[in-house]
Design a protein around this motif. Sequence first.
Motif, PDB file in Angstrom:
ATOM      1  N   UNK A 187       0.836  -1.202   0.000  1.00  0.00           N
ATOM      2  CA  UNK A 187       0.000   0.000   0.000  1.00  0.00           C
ATOM      3  C   UNK A 187       0.875   1.258   0.000  1.00  0.00           C
ATOM      4  N   UNK A 188       1.568   1.531  -1.105  1.00  0.00           N
ATOM      5  CA  UNK A 188       2.416   2.728  -1.146  1.00  0.00           C
ATOM      6  C   UNK A 188       1.579   3.999  -1.089  1.00  0.00           C
ATOM      7  N   UNK A 189       2.230   5.088  -0.727  1.00  0.00           N
ATOM      8  CA  UNK A 189       1.552   6.391  -0.631  1.00  0.00           C
ATOM      9  C   UNK A 189       1.416   6.984  -2.028  1.00  0.00           C
ATOM     10  N   UNK A 190       0.183   7.279  -2.438  1.00  0.00           N
ATOM     11  CA  UNK A 190      -0.056   7.800  -3.782  1.00  0.00           C
ATOM     12  C   UNK A 190      -0.694   9.175  -3.800  1.00  0.00           C
ATOM     13  N   UNK A 191      -1.340   9.553  -2.710  1.00  0.00           N
ATOM     14  CA  UNK A 191      -2.064  10.823  -2.673  1.00  0.00           C
ATOM     15  C   UNK A 191      -1.778  11.561  -1.370  1.00  0.00           C
ATOM     16  N   UNK A 192      -2.165  12.820  -1.343  1.00  0.00           N
ATOM     17  CA  UNK A 192      -2.060  13.609  -0.106  1.00  0.00           C
ATOM     18  C   UNK A 192      -2.910  12.975   0.985  1.00  0.00           C
ATOM     19  N   UNK A 193      -4.067  12.443   0.604  1.00  0.00           N
ATOM     20  CA  UNK A 193      -4.929  11.784   1.586  1.00  0.00           C
ATOM     21  C   UNK A 193      -4.228  10.586   2.213  1.00  0.00           C
ATOM     22  N   UNK A 194      -3.471   9.833   1.401  1.00  0.00           N
ATOM     23  CA  UNK A 194      -2.719   8.698   1.933  1.00  0.00           C
ATOM     24  C   UNK A 194      -1.733   9.160   3.000  1.00  0.00           C
ATOM     25  N   UNK A 195      -1.070  10.266   2.731  1.00  0.00           N
ATOM     26  CA  UNK A 195      -0.092  10.808   3.685  1.00  0.00           C
ATOM     27  C   UNK A 195      -0.788  11.220   4.972  1.00  0.00           C
ATOM     28  N   UNK A 196      -1.938  11.845   4.845  1.00  0.00           N
ATOM     29  CA  UNK A 196      -2.638  12.330   6.037  1.00  0.00           C
ATOM     30  C   UNK A 196      -3.242  11.200   6.857  1.00  0.00           C
ATOM     31  N   UNK A 197      -3.430  10.053   6.232  1.00  0.00           N
ATOM     32  CA  UNK A 197      -4.053   8.924   6.938  1.00  0.00           C
ATOM     33  C   UNK A 197      -3.071   8.110   7.765  1.00  0.00           C
ATOM     34  N   UNK A 198      -1.768   8.294   7.548  1.00  0.00           N
ATOM     35  CA  UNK A 198      -0.812   7.511   8.342  1.00  0.00           C
ATOM     36  C   UNK A 198      -0.531   8.226   9.658  1.00  0.00           C
ATOM     37  N   UNK A 199      -0.314   7.420  10.689  1.00  0.00           N
ATOM     38  CA  UNK A 199      -0.017   7.979  12.003  1.00  0.00           C
ATOM     39  C   UNK A 199       1.427   7.743  12.385  1.00  0.00           C
ATOM     40  N   UNK A 200       1.800   8.258  13.534  1.00  0.00           N
ATOM     41  CA  UNK A 200       3.157   8.102  14.060  1.00  0.00           C
ATOM     42  C   UNK A 200       3.180   6.855  14.941  1.00  0.00           C
ATOM     43  N   UNK A 201       3.988   5.852  14.599  1.00  0.00           N
ATOM     44  CA  UNK A 201       3.973   4.596  15.357  1.00  0.00           C
ATOM     45  C   UNK A 201       4.476   4.783  16.791  1.00  0.00           C
ATOM     46  N   UNK A 202       3.934   3.966  17.677  1.00  0.00           N
ATOM     47  CA  UNK A 202       4.350   3.946  19.074  1.00  0.00           C
ATOM     48  C   UNK A 202       5.512   2.969  19.227  1.00  0.00           C
ATOM     49  N   UNK A 203       6.701   3.435  19.636  1.00  0.00           N
ATOM     50  CA  UNK A 203       7.834   2.519  19.784  1.00  0.00           C
ATOM     51  C   UNK A 203       7.567   1.386  20.769  1.00  0.00           C
ATOM     52  N   UNK A 204       6.714   1.640  21.753  1.00  0.00           N
ATOM     53  CA  UNK A 204       6.398   0.599  22.727  1.00  0.00           C
ATOM     54  C   UNK A 204       5.084  -0.098  22.394  1.00  0.00           C
ATOM     55  N   UNK A 205       4.553   0.188  21.207  1.00  0.00           N
ATOM     56  CA  UNK A 205       3.353  -0.468  20.709  1.00  0.00           C
ATOM     57  C   UNK A 205       3.689  -1.296  19.496  1.00  0.00           C
ATOM     58  N   UNK A 206       3.435  -0.714  18.308  1.00  0.00           N
ATOM     59  CA  UNK A 206       3.689  -1.442  17.058  1.00  0.00           C
ATOM     60  C   UNK A 206       5.159  -1.833  16.884  1.00  0.00           C
ATOM     61  N   UNK A 207       6.053  -1.060  17.490  1.00  0.00           N
ATOM     62  CA  UNK A 207       7.491  -1.314  17.326  1.00  0.00           C
ATOM     63  C   UNK A 207       8.136  -1.881  18.591  1.00  0.00           C
ATOM     64  N   UNK A 208       7.306  -2.434  19.445  1.00  0.00           N
ATOM     65  CA  UNK A 208       7.819  -2.997  20.701  1.00  0.00           C
ATOM     66  C   UNK A 208       8.872  -4.084  20.446  1.00  0.00           C
ATOM     67  N   UNK A 209       8.703  -4.829  19.350  1.00  0.00           N
ATOM     68  CA  UNK A 209       9.655  -5.912  19.066  1.00  0.00           C
ATOM     69  C   UNK A 209      11.076  -5.386  18.869  1.00  0.00           C
TER      70      UNK A 209
END
Length: 354
Positions: A103-125
């Motif tokens: 799911x690459x970023x293709x539009x401005x809407x795509x950019x606005x829909x991504x969030x900032x990952x939580x290092x102790x959440x999604x990146x806990x590994x």
Amino acid sequence: MPNQDLKNDRFLRALKRQKVDRTPVWMMRQAGRYLPEYRASRAKAGGFMDLCRNAELCCEVTLQPLARYGLDAAILFSDILTIPDAMGLGLRFVEGEGPVFDRPLQTVADIRNIGIPDPEGELRYVMDAVSTIKSALNNSVPLIGFAGSPWTLATYMIEGQSSREFAKTKKMMFDEPEALDELLAKLSESVAIYLQAQIARGADAVMVFDTWGGALSPAAYQRFSLQPMELIVAKLKKFAPHIPVILFTKNGGQHLSKMADTGCDALGVDWTTDLRDARAKVGHRVALQGNLDPLCLLARPERIREQVARVLESFGPGEGHIFNLGHGILQQTPPEHAAAMIEAVHELSPRYHV
């Protein structure tokens, strides 16, 4: 100040341009496919990202080159694309092609829909891997944490895979520069938080890999690559002023002086820039890391030794040099050739630190 508990703090001392007995040495991608023990660990994991997500196996492969060679630092085993993966872009690795995003970023809407990952959440590994490795090192050598630069991450996220031309990314850069700015702002925040978390888990130094900054014009580099990295350095220095920060732009020799102005502690230099010239550009502001051509390690050991001598002579006497390759070690490299390089650094570098 360097960690006083470390048995070997040579790398951290060099980053601070303090006195060392010899030039410290480590290798980008030092845990990798050139080592048969790494290949066995990866096969055991089942796949590359499976390996990255297993803290015990990450620790195992991080320590493998240290068991073989007299290295002065360990580097976290992970990948620069963990942040985009955690943003939900659907990362997978295709044999013979490398990373692919579903799911690459293709539009401005795509950019606005991504969030900032939580290092102790999604990146806990990743954080669990840092803690596991730090404990296993038992203060033998420093641990380097790392992340990809915002520009480099953006190229993969927009192109959807590796690229030589960066056509989609540069089209956005020229057509919709504000949209690219918005993406890079999110990535700057994400990278800063991610590296802060690695520091909190025990990383002794951190490095930002700007693999594709050299593909930009000077003006574009300043806006889309350097400024985001400058923001990251500022946030890291506010968070942990004593932790050294290394910036590396491949093919970025013309930008070294501006890179040194960011407030970082050291700059990686690839083999296309002579260290003597790099040192003249940055003066005493930063340490320099590099810069043997990785392909040199395919040559005979006596030729490798000659090139190690050339790199050391190029930097010259004095403090602030970390010996490294100009980019990552290649999978075709015979492990004994890496040993020849490291042994040459050990033997030849003390004369530059008397």
